[in-house]
Motif scaffolding. Structure first.
Motif, mmCIF file in Angstrom:
data_model
loop_
_atom_site.group_PDB
_atom_site.id
_atom_site.type_symbol
_atom_site.label_atom_id
_atom_site.label_comp_id
_atom_site.label_asym_id
_atom_site.label_seq_id
_atom_site.Cartn_x
_atom_site.Cartn_y
_atom_site.Cartn_z
ATOM 1 N N GLY A 113 -14.544 -7.095 26.963
ATOM 2 C CA GLY A 113 -14.968 -5.801 26.448
ATOM 3 C C GLY A 113 -15.626 -4.951 27.511
ATOM 4 O O GLY A 113 -15.371 -3.746 27.620
ATOM 5 N N THR A 116 -12.975 -3.740 29.930
ATOM 6 C CA THR A 116 -12.125 -2.730 29.303
ATOM 7 C C THR A 116 -12.826 -1.369 29.246
ATOM 8 O O THR A 116 -12.229 -0.333 29.544
ATOM 9 N N VAL A 117 -14.088 -1.392 28.873
ATOM 10 C CA VAL A 117 -14.838 -0.145 28.739
ATOM 11 C C VAL A 117 -15.111 0.492 30.101
ATOM 12 O O VAL A 117 -14.988 1.707 30.276
ATOM 13 N N THR A 118 -15.475 -0.338 31.077
ATOM 14 C CA THR A 118 -15.844 0.207 32.388
ATOM 15 C C THR A 118 -14.661 0.377 33.322
ATOM 16 O O THR A 118 -14.803 0.962 34.396
ATOM 17 N N GLY A 178 -7.043 -2.077 25.857
ATOM 18 C CA GLY A 178 -7.574 -1.599 27.121
ATOM 19 C C GLY A 178 -6.509 -0.983 28.003
ATOM 20 O O GLY A 178 -5.332 -0.904 27.621
#
Length: 339
Positions: A113, A116-118, A178
């Motif tokens: 997570g 994927t976010v960063t 992602g």
């Protein structure tokens, strides 16, 4: 109980001798790993480089390219093995291990997570912290769901397997949702790989292993007392719940930090403690360091197999630990059948 007491009485000298022999084998494997690659370096010359000799070209290849990966395998294998030994001791369950109990899965979810976010804009030093947070979240959930006037061993195992399955599904969802260009990289990491490991990875994991493995060893007497049962442990003056939570903290921290560096390397935490127990008995003062050495050996061997058996392809070490560990797990289930 009788077998446990017999295991505690095994000679310390025999365990020390075994530890020295395993250290020698581990050093030999490190030399083999350092000598193996596109540019072949003879075994004795690689050993000379590791001991301070060799020419500049050989030193650059070994110290900059090959040794960091092997040292990371040593640290990850040792940490996972000790984590598994602690879990098996705390729950008195030989089937407990970080990956089977869902702890590694929880760590993987949070790391994937985060990646994927960063979109990979992160420092490698953050990954162990992120993974440990995910591991603690999974451990707390498993412990809470398994609690029913105490924690039953098979109830704990079943809930752990369920949490692990849910974590795997959530990880897959995060991977699909992602960025597409990250999918291959993250999927390779999830399998459990040491490919591309640099010195930075080693220095990042080293403090975790250097703090929590000796701390676990220092608590070995308390593990021996817990093995006698809660009622006996309380009678001997042990603060059972506090001790159990502290040991679980060590176990989850070691597993989470390892996942942050090498991904979800499976079954090392299950196999190494069993091998150690069969060699030196149930005394955790001897079993924990032997487990650490065996875990390091297993992962170095798996990584070496991934690099060499299917050359020029470099396969994740987790494929080989799973290939060996899954049959071993079924063997343990068969042994416990009818108990």
């Amino acid at each position: 109980m009788k077998q446990g007491l017999m295991g505690l009485r095994r000679p310390a000298a025999a365990a020390a001798g075994l530890g020295l022999a395993l250290l020698a084998v581990l050093f030999a494997l490190i030399v083999v790993s350092a000598s193996t690659g596109t540019t072949r370096i003879p075994f004795l010359e690689a050993a000379a480089v590791l001991l301070g000799g060799g020419d500049e070209a050989q030193r650059m290849i070994i110290f900059n390219l090959r040794l960091p990966r092997t040292l990371a395998a040593v640290l990850v294998g040792s940490a996972l093995a000790v984590s598994g030994a602690l879990m098996q001791g705390v729950f008195r369950n030989p089937l407990a291990s970080p990956d089977l109990m869902g702890v590694s899965g929880g760590a993987s979810v949070l790391v994937v997570g985060f990646l994927t976010v960063t979109a990979s804009r992160y420092s490698i030093h953050l990954l162990p912290f992120i993974a440990v947070c995910g591991a603690f979240g999974a451990a707390a959930m498993i412990y809470a769901l398994a609690w029913k006037r105490g924690v039953g061993t098979f109830r704990l195992l079943l809930i752990g397997v369920g949490v692990s399955t849910a974590a795997s599904a959530l990880t897959t969802f995060l991977l699909i949702s992602g960025p597409a260009y990250m999918a291959s990289q993250v999927l390779n990491w999830l399998t459990g790989t040491l490919y591309g490991t640099s010195k930075e990875y080693v220095w990042t994991l080293l403090p975790w292993a250097a703090v929590f493995i000796p701390a676990a060893w220092a608590m070995s007497r308390h593990l021996n007392v817990l093995a006698l049962g809660d009622a006996t442990a309380v009678g001997l003056g042990s603060a059972v719940n506090r001790t159990r939570l502290l040991l679980l903290f060590f176990s989850v921290a070691l597993a989470g930090a390892s996942v942050g560096i090498a991904g979800n390397v499976s079954f090392v935490g299950l196999i190494a403690p069993h091998m150690a127990r069969s060699l030196v008995g149930n005394n955790h003062a001897r079993m924990i360091p032997i487990s650490a050495l065996l875990g390091a050996l297993l992962l170095v061997l798996a990584d070496l197999a991934g690099r060499t058996l299917f050359s020029p392809y470099d396969l994740p070490a987790g494929i080989f630990t799973a290939a060996f560990g899954a049959p071993f797990f079924f063997y343990l289930l068969y042994k416990r059948k009818g108990r």
